[in-house]
Structure formats: C-alpha cells, structure tokens
Design an enzyme around this catalytic site. Structure first.
Site, PDB file in Angstrom:
ATOM      1  N   ASP A 123      41.359  40.568  37.489  1.00 28.82           N
ATOM      2  CA  ASP A 123      40.788  40.116  38.751  1.00 28.82           C
ATOM      3  C   ASP A 123      39.286  40.354  38.625  1.00 28.82           C
ATOM      4  OD1 ASP A 123      40.243  39.218  41.302  1.00 28.82           O
ATOM      5  OD2 ASP A 123      41.923  40.267  42.215  1.00 28.82           O
TER       6      ASP A 123
HETATM    7  C1  BGC Z   1      40.380  37.865  44.293  1.00 22.80           C
HETATM    8  C2  BGC Z   1      41.125  36.882  43.431  1.00 22.80           C
HETATM    9  C3  BGC Z   1      40.261  35.682  43.181  1.00 22.80           C
HETATM   10  C4  BGC Z   1      38.970  36.148  42.514  1.00 22.80           C
HETATM   11  C5  BGC Z   1      38.021  35.034  42.180  1.00 22.80           C
HETATM   12  C6  BGC Z   1      39.005  38.198  43.725  1.00 22.80           C
HETATM   13  O1  BGC Z   1      38.269  38.914  44.640  1.00 22.80           O
HETATM   14  O2  BGC Z   1      41.138  39.044  44.436  1.00 22.80           O
HETATM   15  O3  BGC Z   1      42.324  36.495  44.055  1.00 22.80           O
HETATM   16  O4  BGC Z   1      40.930  34.741  42.403  1.00 22.80           O
HETATM   17  O5  BGC Z   1      38.307  37.032  43.389  1.00 22.80           O
HETATM   18  O6  BGC Z   1      37.489  34.470  43.321  1.00 22.80           O
END
Ligand code: BGC
Length: 724
Positions: free
Chosen positions: A266
């Site tokens: 993530d």
């Molecule tokens: C989120 C993800 C997301 C990523 C990119 C993170 O903060 O938890 O679900 O895909 O950001 O935007």
C-alpha cells in the site's frame, strides 16, 4: 427451462465478450513457460541498477521501467469503483486519452448487495475498459476486507461480513477487469478492518479466524479469479507489517495459494529494507523518504549496496522483477490491448444495473412503496444527501465522473413535472453537527404540505480525501466515531414523520446506522449505499416501482453498536499496539445468530414488491457433499428477483461452530406466477471447518442441517442430512 435458456444465452454473451475481446487484442495467450523464457532473457540483459529501478515506484502511480530495454512502466489507478481523478505523473505518462470524466460505479458494498456475480463481471469490464482508455495498467481494486465493525470508514469500498459472498463476488470483478487486458489488484491483504491506527496497529487473530473468515476472499481472488496483483495492507499481522510478512505473503499467498503476480505495498506501507526483500514485497509504492520526490526507497539504493557487498543475493531481486514482468506479459503490456472507452452509454447502463439490483428495501409497511405516480401530487424531499454529489469523496477511491444523478435529479426526472417536489436540506454536514432547529422547522413545514415526505440522509462521503476535513465520515483514513445518525438527523426524522406519517427514509452510506429511535414509526426505509453515476435514477425508479428492488444486505445491521461482535466480544480499535480479534469467527450474522442477538435488519435481508414462495426442498447427500433443490415461485403481481440463500449448520462438532453459515446462493428472476427449480451444489467446503488444534481443515462426518431462505433470519425450509 426458461431459466436454462436465459443461462445459456447469458453464458454465450459472456463467452462472446471474452472471445471478441481476444480478437480485438489480436493475439493468443502465451503459456507461462513461454513467458518465463522471455522473462529470463530480459533479466539476463538487465543491470542491477535497472532491476532495482523496477521494484519501487517511479512516480506516485507508476512503477519503474527500463527504457534501454523497452520495458515500460506500470501505471496504477484507484479503484475500486471507477478510474480515479488523475494525479501525479499520469499526465506525462504518454497517454493521449487522458480524460477525467469516467463512470462512477456504485461502490463495492452496493455491488455485493446485488448478490449477482454476473454483475461483478460487468462491473469489472467497465473498469478494465476505462483503464485502457486512460492508459492505466492496474486497477487498484477490488477492496475485499471483511466488514468486521460498522465503524470502519472504508466499509463502503468493501463487500461483506461474509467470506462466501465476498469470494463469489470478487471472482467476476477480477475476471471482468483482467479480460480487458488490465490487472486487478485485490486489497488490502490482510485484516485492514479498521482505519483507526491503520498505520501502526498489530492485528492478532486465531488461525481459525484467518482461515475461515479473513483469508477466503483473497484465496478466491487468486485461485479462482487469477488476480495479477495483491496489495499488502498498512497494518501489522502477528507482529510483522502485512506487506513484508513472511507468513502471509511468502508462505500463504505465494506458496500455498500459488500466487504468481505482484505483491505491491500500500502507499507508504514498506518499513524495512531487509524485511521487504525477504518477506515477499515485490513492488514498493508510495514511499517518499526524506521529502525528495520519489528517489528514496527502502527497495532503492540501499538494495544496490547490499547486493554489491554480497549481503543480499541478487536472485532475490530477480524474483521480484520476474513477477513484475509476468504481470506485464499477462496484461499484454508488450503488445496490443483494446483501446478501451470511457463514459459510454453502456458503462453508465452497467452502473445503473448495479444500482437497480443493489439498493435494498429494508422496510415497507402496508406497501407504502412503490409510490403511485398518479396518486400523489407533491413530495417534500428532505436531506443533504438528496442533493449532495458523492463521487469525489471518500479518499483514494474518489472518482471524477461525467455525471452523477442525485436522488433529487432522479425524482425530478421521473415525475416529469407532474408532481411538485420541494427540497429542504433538513440538516447540515459539519464537525460535531447537532440538530439545526431552523432547518428542521423548514423541513416540517414542507412535509406538512406534501402528500409524501422522503428524507434522504444517513452517512455521506468525506470530501477532499479525508473525513475529518468535513466530518462526513465515510472516508479513508478515519473511522466513524459511533453508529449514531449524525448531524441531528434523528430529531429531523422524528419531527418530519410527526408532520407527515407518509415519510420514507432513504439511507446512504457504507453500512449500518442506528435507526432504533424511529424505525418503528417510519413505514418505509431504503438502503441506497453510494449508488454511483446513475444512482438517483435507480433510486427514483425503485421508489416509483419501475424497478422492483432485489438487493439483499451483505452485512448485518445491528440495533446498537454495542451489540456488534467486534464491540461485544472482541476489541476495537485495540490498545496502542494490538487489536485482538476475540470475536474470532463470530463475525456478523455468525455472532448474531449463534448468540441469539436480535439484529435490526438481518444479513441477507431485502424486500421486494412481489412475494416468493419456496416449495419442494430436497437435499441429496453425496460423498462429502450434497445437492439442494427447491422450487421458487413468484406469487405476486409483478416481476422480481429473489436471492435464494443456502445456510449450513453442523449439528455436532468438536469445536464450536456458528448457528448457520452461508454456503450457496442464487439470484432467480421470475415473472408473476412463474416458478423455477433451483439447484445448489454444496461441496466439501460447505461442511468443513478449520481446526486450529490440528492445524487443518476437517470434515467431521455426522448430522448437518441445511436451511434455505430469503435471509439469514427468514428461513423458509429446513432439512437434516447425514454427511459421511
Ligand atoms: C489506499 C489504497 C490506495 C492507495 C493509492 C492508499 O492510501 O489505502 O487503497 O490504492 O492509497 O491511492
């Protein structure tokens, strides 16, 4: 017979879509052996620096490529319910099709409420097509974390409290995306069930809870959906960060489930070079160490030094590069993909269909719904959510859409000017907002004068990425403070129904809200979730009976938060270090039914404007399996769809098991008076449980009870069987 023809026609349609798609791509799939041969050749030509450049981001949403060898970057995009607003280096990624006006699909929880896996495929196809049109390679979805507590700020993106329902819905979604040549990315692996402290909390759960509840969705994503990417969660699991977790990533995901794709972090979820290297992270995203734009990573220069000093074996890096290249081959990055399209009529039609089938009719006393267009002259439409746009809220899943029909617009459209529709907000979304007397008085005045009052309220998406900016709650990065109706909506609803007993409440949001104060006084309640670009039209058509609702709750609505299992049995949100899932496998209805707690609205519940009868239930046991048959009849006057649910109870077991567990379902579409025979096969999985003393799945032969019903609390027929 009719159904089997319908089934045949729809399977042919899907088959046609898949084969014609392959034709567009103008290529046949290569075997994995052929792909790996090419990959080995490419890796041989790469320098260490080039390899390391591929295992971390090159901008906020791209992974590094190798220009010298014509290896492109991979471009990611949230996900999960639309191709999100452009940002970072999307703009200069050489994409001429960039355009922000995509389709805003109903969010994950609404998709799950359709209980229609075919719609999962259609939904994924829209995402895949729009990703192509906008030059993306990976859709950062589906979000499939189990809904453990009503408070989780991201429940709207997720699907269900039930692992079987999640597993059935994600497979279609993933195949839909990937048949367009785009990679799906199942997230967040694993146990990211709360946003509070998501960046630090250590989740402790039993092996049984992991195997029975939290893992099955990911397992289905890999083994049935063939997902090409998985995103590691922010939190820790048993003491190790999820993204660099030897047990979760190396042992379970890659070895046990045979996942061949990329485990990406993530955004900013990598914490340690050695652990990321050894414990399974293939691609580090979102890190921006030291404030220098995207040039410092845990999997960056340090890795080059470590390999050069002989501390780390270069083959460890090769393995990660191999996985990234594998995804590129599988998604036709080196050849032709369909050009895709965005904001097409067809895409919006899919969004509409999902909303039509996902909106849930929770209560309908005296058939107050559907409204009769010729029978009413005026509606008092009340509530901020009736006019609020939701698509650009919620955090990383925000979508910039070509259009979003609000409930107000939907109702205006359907009335065609023949009904007077007044609008009053009734409450204000603001930090710690309480009842606003002036707004309530205005709403009451409007309700008094109208034939019907419709209050559209509930939760709302937090704007500007994060909920705390305007405290609307359903958003990434924060959980809800409690399950109470915010902004004085209880007072509003109570006052409105006093002024006009014909009050219908429409709730928006990612999950349950405490309605116990007024539920008995309101004749009709509709759960609309976040229903996407066409949501206002779908809602209006349901309210006026042009669409017969067929959505079913994918999670239990408790009466009070304290009765929800994570809060009654387990911990939430944990202490400063750990959260202990003492609720174990008793998540959702598994808890409510086993511990005899009356829910407000049960898992699987959802009303229709027609009635269905169940008859001729039979269960034929096989070898560690059984086949359930029954007849469902539409005994009412309008066409409709029923979700037949099959639950299994193990009558005697060594370890405590839930009172019932969903093990099969089918959505049946029936004309008035029509009957259909439904056959649902129960395999070994339907009867076994994970015995963590033995460390394995066990099927204990003996007596089981099979239940079929219209919800987990509306069982229509039951049969005892013996499984050998
Ligand atoms: C989120 C993800 C997301 C990523 C990119 C993170 O903060 O938890 O679900 O895909 O950001 O935007």
């Amino acid at each position: 017979m009719k159904h089997s023809i319908f089934k045949l026609v729809s399977s042919l349609a899907i088959l046609f879509a898949i084969t014609s798609n392959c034709k567009i791509m103008g290529q046949t799939s290569q075997t994995d052996a052929a792909i790996y041969k090419k990959i080995d050749e490419q890796i041989k030509q790469m320098t260490l620096e080039e390899k390391v450049g591929m295992i971390h981001a090159s901008s906020s949403f791209t992974s590094g490529g190798v220009k010298r060898l014509n290896i492109p970057e991979l471009t990611m995009s949230d996900g999960p319910h639309g191709v999100r607003i452009e940002q970072g280096r999307h703009w200069d990624a050489g994409n001429v099709h960039v355009n922000d006006s995509g389709t805003y699909l109903p969010t994950g929880v609404c998709l799950a409420s359709t209980w229609n896996p075919k719609l999962g495929y259609a939904y994924g196809s829209v995402l895949g097509s729009e990703a192509n049109a906008r030059g993306k390679d990976v859709i950062l979805g589906p979000g499939i974390n189990i809904i453990r507590t009503p408070l989780n700020g991201r429940n709207f993106e997720y699907q269900s409290e039930d692992p079987f329902l999640v597993s059935k819905m994600v497979v279609g979604y993933i195949r839909g995306v990937q048949d367009q040549g785009i990679a799906a990315c199942a997230k967040h692996y694993l146990a990211n069930n709360q946003e509070t402290k998501r960046g630090s909390i250590n989740v402790l759960m039993s092996e049984r809870a992991l195997r029975e509840i939290y893992l099955p969705g990911f397992k289905a994503a890999v083994t049935e959906g063939g997902v090409y990417a998985v995103m590691g969660a922010y939190n820790k699991f048993r003491g190790e960060w999820c993204t660099e977790n030897d047990y979760l990533v190396n042992k379970i995901l890659k070895k046990e489930l045979g996942f061949k794709g990329v485990l990406m972090s993530d955004w900013g979820a990598v914490h340690n070079t050695m652990e990321a290297l050894w414990y399974g992270t293939d691609l580090e995203m979102g890190t921006d160490l030291g404030g220098v734009k995207y040039n410092k990573f845990f999997l960056g220069d340090t890795v080059i030094t470590l390999v050069k000093k002989g501390i780390v074996d270069e083959r460890l890096i090769d393995e990660k590069v191999k996985r990234i290249l594998y995804v590129m081959y599988k998604t036709h990055k080196f050849d032709k993909r369909p050009v895709g399209s965005f904001s097409t009529k067809e895409h919006f039609a899919t969004a509409k269909k999902v909303a039509d089938e996902g909106i849930v009719l929770l209560k309908n006393n005296n058939n107050i719904l559907p409204l009769n267009k010729n029978g009413i002259k005026s509606i008092a439409l009340i509530g901020v959510n009736a006019a609020r746009l939701q698509s650009e809220g919620g955090g990383s899943s925000q979508v910039r859409t070509k259009y979003e029909i609000t409930p107000q617009e939907g109702l205006n459209r359907i009335s065609g000017g023949s009904i007077t529709i007044s609008y009053s907000p009734g409450y204000e979304i603001m930090r710690n907002g309480t009842a606003n007397k002036q707004l309530i008085d205005a709403a009451v005045e409007a309700a008094k004068k109208a034939d019907v009052a419709i209050v559209v309220g509930g939760w709302a998406h937090g704007y500007n990425n994060y909920a705390w900016r305007d405290n609307a709650y359903d958003a990434e990065g924060t959980d809800k403070p409690n399950m109470d109706m915010p902004f004085g909506q209880n007072e509003l609803i109570e006052a409105v129904v006093k002024a006009n007993p014909k009050t219908i409440v429409v709730l928006m949001g990612g999950g349950p809200i405490d309605v116990s104060g007024w539920v008995d006084n309101i004749p009709a309640i509709v759960q609309a979730w976040y229903p996407g670009s066409e949501g206002g039209n779908a809602l209006a058509e349901i309210l006026f009976g042009q669409i017969n609702p067929s959505g079913k709750l994918p999670m239990t609505f408790p009466k009070h938060l304290s009765e929800s299992p994570a809060h009654a049995l387990g911990q939430y949100p944990g202490d400063s270090v750990n959260v202990l899932y003492n609720d174990d496998i008793f998540v959702g209805y598994r808890y409510f039914d086993t511990y005899k707690v009356e829910p407000q609205f049960a898992f699987g519940h959802g009303l229709s404007y027609t009635k269905f009868s169940y008859s001729n239930m039979n269960v034929v046991p096989g070898n560690q399996s059984a086949t359930v048959t029954l007849t469902v009849t539409n005994t009412g006057k309008v066409a409709g769809a029923e979700v037949v649910q099959v639950y299994v109870k193990d009558d005697v077991s060594t370890l405590k098991r839930p009172e019932k567990e969903l093990k099969g379902f089918e959505k049946v579409f029936l004309k008035p008076g029509e009957s259909k025979k439904v056959t649902i096969a129960l395999g070994k999985d339907a009867f076994q449980y994970y015995n963590d003393i033995k460390g394995q799945w066990v099927l204990e032969p003996g007596k089981f009870t099979i239940m079929v019903g219209s919800s987990s609390r509306d069982i229509r027929a039951t049969k005892g069987i013996e499984i050998r």
